[in-house]
Design an enzyme around this catalytic site. Structure first.
Site, mmCIF file in Angstrom:
data_model
loop_
_atom_site.group_PDB
_atom_site.id
_atom_site.type_symbol
_atom_site.label_atom_id
_atom_site.label_comp_id
_atom_site.label_asym_id
_atom_site.label_seq_id
_atom_site.Cartn_x
_atom_site.Cartn_y
_atom_site.Cartn_z
ATOM 1 N N CYS A 71 0.847 -1.197 0.000
ATOM 2 C CA CYS A 71 0.000 0.000 0.000
ATOM 3 C C CYS A 71 0.879 1.244 0.000
ATOM 4 C CB CYS A 71 -0.898 0.002 1.235
ATOM 5 S SG CYS A 71 -1.833 1.535 1.394
ATOM 6 N N CYS A 77 -1.069 6.669 6.563
ATOM 7 C CA CYS A 77 -2.451 6.411 6.974
ATOM 8 C C CYS A 77 -2.504 5.699 8.325
ATOM 9 C CB CYS A 77 -3.087 5.532 5.903
ATOM 10 S SG CYS A 77 -4.726 4.942 6.294
ATOM 11 N N CYS A 80 -3.988 0.811 8.744
ATOM 12 C CA CYS A 80 -3.274 -0.465 8.911
ATOM 13 C C CYS A 80 -1.994 -0.250 9.709
ATOM 14 C CB CYS A 80 -2.904 -1.054 7.556
ATOM 15 S SG CYS A 80 -4.323 -1.535 6.569
ATOM 16 N N CYS A 154 -8.368 2.353 -0.878
ATOM 17 C CA CYS A 154 -7.784 1.778 0.331
ATOM 18 C C CYS A 154 -7.592 0.305 0.047
ATOM 19 C CB CYS A 154 -8.749 1.981 1.499
ATOM 20 S SG CYS A 154 -8.441 0.858 2.870
ATOM 21 N N GLN A 276 -20.426 -8.316 10.081
ATOM 22 C CA GLN A 276 -18.989 -8.611 9.997
ATOM 23 C C GLN A 276 -18.411 -8.089 8.687
ATOM 24 O OE1 GLN A 276 -16.978 -9.813 12.202
ATOM 25 N NE2 GLN A 276 -18.251 -10.827 13.726
ATOM 26 N N TYR A 305 -25.933 -10.559 22.001
ATOM 27 C CA TYR A 305 -25.294 -9.586 21.107
ATOM 28 C C TYR A 305 -25.456 -10.089 19.661
ATOM 29 C CZ TYR A 305 -22.864 -8.731 25.563
ATOM 30 O OH TYR A 305 -22.564 -8.507 26.878
ATOM 31 N N GLU A 326 -30.251 -8.216 21.436
ATOM 32 C CA GLU A 326 -29.442 -7.172 20.790
ATOM 33 C C GLU A 326 -29.991 -5.802 21.209
ATOM 34 O OE1 GLU A 326 -26.811 -6.626 18.485
ATOM 35 O OE2 GLU A 326 -27.496 -4.556 18.595
ATOM 36 N N ASP A 374 -21.094 -12.649 21.870
ATOM 37 C CA ASP A 374 -20.301 -11.979 20.827
ATOM 38 C C ASP A 374 -20.350 -10.467 21.063
ATOM 39 O OD1 ASP A 374 -18.903 -11.343 18.545
ATOM 40 O OD2 ASP A 374 -20.525 -11.828 17.153
ATOM 41 N N CYS A 402 -13.630 -9.738 19.892
ATOM 42 C CA CYS A 402 -12.788 -8.976 18.956
ATOM 43 C C CYS A 402 -11.718 -8.209 19.722
ATOM 44 C CB CYS A 402 -13.644 -8.042 18.104
ATOM 45 S SG CYS A 402 -14.658 -6.930 19.066
HETATM 46 N N1 SAH Z 1 -23.248 -11.490 16.589
HETATM 47 C C1 SAH Z 1 -23.400 -10.461 15.600
HETATM 48 C C2 SAH Z 1 -23.032 -9.053 16.100
HETATM 49 C C3 SAH Z 1 -21.771 -8.907 16.903
HETATM 50 S S1 SAH Z 1 -21.222 -7.259 17.170
HETATM 51 C C4 SAH Z 1 -22.634 -10.795 14.344
HETATM 52 O O1 SAH Z 1 -21.776 -11.662 14.339
HETATM 53 O O2 SAH Z 1 -22.910 -10.197 13.297
HETATM 54 C C5 SAH Z 1 -21.813 -6.870 18.745
HETATM 55 C C6 SAH Z 1 -23.274 -6.499 18.786
HETATM 56 O O3 SAH Z 1 -23.616 -6.217 20.144
HETATM 57 C C7 SAH Z 1 -23.651 -5.245 18.016
HETATM 58 O O4 SAH Z 1 -24.715 -5.542 17.155
HETATM 59 C C8 SAH Z 1 -24.072 -4.235 19.097
HETATM 60 O O5 SAH Z 1 -25.114 -3.387 18.672
HETATM 61 C C9 SAH Z 1 -24.542 -5.147 20.199
HETATM 62 N N2 SAH Z 1 -24.484 -4.645 21.587
HETATM 63 C C10 SAH Z 1 -23.608 -3.776 22.127
HETATM 64 N N3 SAH Z 1 -23.815 -3.661 23.463
HETATM 65 C C11 SAH Z 1 -24.852 -4.490 23.767
HETATM 66 C C12 SAH Z 1 -25.523 -4.836 24.989
HETATM 67 N N4 SAH Z 1 -25.164 -4.292 26.149
HETATM 68 N N5 SAH Z 1 -26.521 -5.735 24.927
HETATM 69 C C13 SAH Z 1 -26.898 -6.301 23.753
HETATM 70 N N6 SAH Z 1 -26.293 -6.009 22.569
HETATM 71 C C14 SAH Z 1 -25.282 -5.123 22.583
#
Ligand code: SAH
Length: 445
Positions: A71, A77, A80, A154, A276, A305, A326, A374, A402
């Site tokens: 890049c 930048c 990365c 990018c 994602q 989540y 969520e 998640d 993550c």
């Molecule tokens: N499992 C999904 C999203 C993961 S990202 C996937 O793989 O696509 C994390 C998610 O948690 C986001 O959508 C965000 O809006 C949500 N989030 C953040 N804080 C939260 C909470 N306290 N309770 C419930 N959801 C939450």
């Protein structure tokens, strides 16, 4: 030791952010763009109480893993951090980062961590990008700053961005449309955000205000830029803030919902919902989660989540019931629509904070066998982990993280509450950046 001093040092470690670490008489110095094993000449640009920051002047003895950055904008930048090393070296760094966090924060000294599942693509893997628009132009911010580096492409993002950015730039110049200026809090266009899926690209123009002049001309420019545009939306985000999107979105053209698929499940994604960013890796990530869940067909699975319902729906056909939670209302609407669209009848959804809703779910008599967690980078609220550990029927947790540091903190907490980590697999969703995703299987002891 002071600013502007020049030293020759050996790089012996890496920070979590992907900078090399060396020592001057025992004192830690962070040097971006260096690799373990290298001897480098640096100039100190910052000397603080506990560490210093050096700027690379010259690599005296390079690592075998040093590569020429593919890049052209890499060293300017802030997106990365790792284009100067081979991908193999990057994967070693990421595994070590997970392992170090689990040791340092989690207290797991001898835990086995699988090799990182590599990404099939290390460039052009992102399906979502955002480009700040400022009076200096359109591009990306420099490292740790809001200084704009002008660029219309990018390397980790899709090729479709270039013609889109060029068309918006052309429209702004032709009609004298002003970019938003953070300093004076004036001007209109703040950001261009794109997301690409099976149905094409959704373009979101983030504005500092409701009024958008020359709308028709903007739409014409974008839809004729030479790539498939499925929708154009305006997101209104007013005032001094670092948050990318405001709460209100208006459709200017086409469909505001993007369509994409993961395996044979099709998803509709609204602009404010999480999705994602690296699709081939997402399939690997979800497959691992499904493998660790080892479903027999009768289980009740909590998908905490859940975003637009992706992971739960990916598993729904092998489970008895999916319960998704969520906090973003649009995402929950997407999740319900997606379940219907995919013919999934055993999924139910709740909107709210995971840590608050979980009690309601349990009080209603749900007997979950497995919980998938998640969370965003900050990890899980302790209240959620407390309630989960008290659920008698729950024997398995699959934690997808993550951020290794918050993962390590939560694994320690869960371990003390009776859930032991059994399998830990990092999956690289974000090549060339220091970020790493990790899937963990925990069983009740
Ligand atoms: N499992 C999904 C999203 C993961 S990202 C996937 O793989 O696509 C994390 C998610 O948690 C986001 O959508 C965000 O809006 C949500 N989030 C953040 N804080 C939260 C909470 N306290 N309770 C419930 N959801 C939450």
């Amino acid at each position: 030791m002071q600013k502007n001093d020049i030293y020759e040092i050996e790089i012996t470690g890496m920070t979590d952010e992907g900078d090399g670490v060396g020592r001057i008489n025992g004192f830690a110095v962070f040097v971006p763009y260096t690799i373990i094993g290298e001897t480098v000449r640096i100039i100190l640009i910052k000397v603080l109480k506990n560490y210093a920051v050096g700027k690379l002047i010259e690599v005296i003895i390079p690592s075998k893993s040093r590569t020429k950055s593919a890049c052209a904008d890499f060293y300017k930048c802030g997106g990365c951090k790792l284009w100067h090393m081979s991908y193999e070296e990057e994967l070693l760094f990421k595994k070590k980062k997970v392992s170090d966090c689990l040791k340092r924060i989690g207290g797991f000294d001898n835990i086995n961590i699988d090799d990182v599942v590599p990404s099939s693509k290390i460039s052009r893997y992102r399906n979502k990008s955002q480009f700040p628009v400022t009076p200096e132009g359109i591009g990306m911010y420099a490292v740790h700053s809001h200084r704009l580096i002008e660029m219309n492409d990018c390397l980790i993002s899709s090729e479709v961005n270039k013609p889109i950015l060029e068309s918006v730039n052309y429209w702004m110049k032709k009609f004298g449309i002003e970019a938003y200026d953070e300093l004076s809090d004036s001007g209109l266009i703040r950001n261009i955000y794109t997301r690409t899926g099976k149905s094409g690209t959704l373009v979101c123009i983030v504005t500092n205000g409701q009024t958008l002049p020359r709308k028709k001309e903007l739409i014409d420019e974008i839809i004729n830029c030479g790539t498939t545009i499925c929708g154009i939306v305006q997101n209104i985000n007013i005032g001094k803030t670092n948050v990318l999107l405001g709460k209100e979105t208006k459709t200017l053209y086409g469909n505001a919902e993007l369509t994409d698929n993961i395996s044979d499940i099709e998803f509709s994604i609204s602009p404010l919902s999480f999705y994602q960013i690296n699709k081939p890796q997402t399939e690997k990530l979800y497959s691992l989660a499904r493998e660790y869940a080892d479903l027999k067909g009768h289980e009740t699975v909590l998908d905490m989540y859940c975003g637009i319902g992706t992971i739960g729906q990916f598993m729904a056909r092998s489970a008895g019931k999916i319960i998704g939670v969520e906090v973003v209302p649009q995402a929950i609407e997407d999740a319900k629509d997606n379940a219907k669209h995919n013919g999934i009848e055993n999924a139910e959804y709740y909107c709210g904070k995971a840590e608050s809703i979980i009690k309601q779910i349990v009080n209603r008599g749900a007997k979950p066998d497995i919980a998938i967690l998640d969370p965003p980078r900050k990890g899980c609220d302790k209240k959620l982990l407390d309630v989960l550990s008290d659920i008698k029927s729950l024997n398995k947790i699959i934690y997808i993280s993550c951020k290794p540091s918050t993962l390590a903190r939560d694994l320690k907490y869960l371990n003390d509450k009776g859930f032991a980590p059994q399998k830990i697999t990092p999956v690289d969703m974000f090549p060339r950046t220091p970020h790493i995703e990790t899937v963990v299987l925990l069983n009740r002891k």
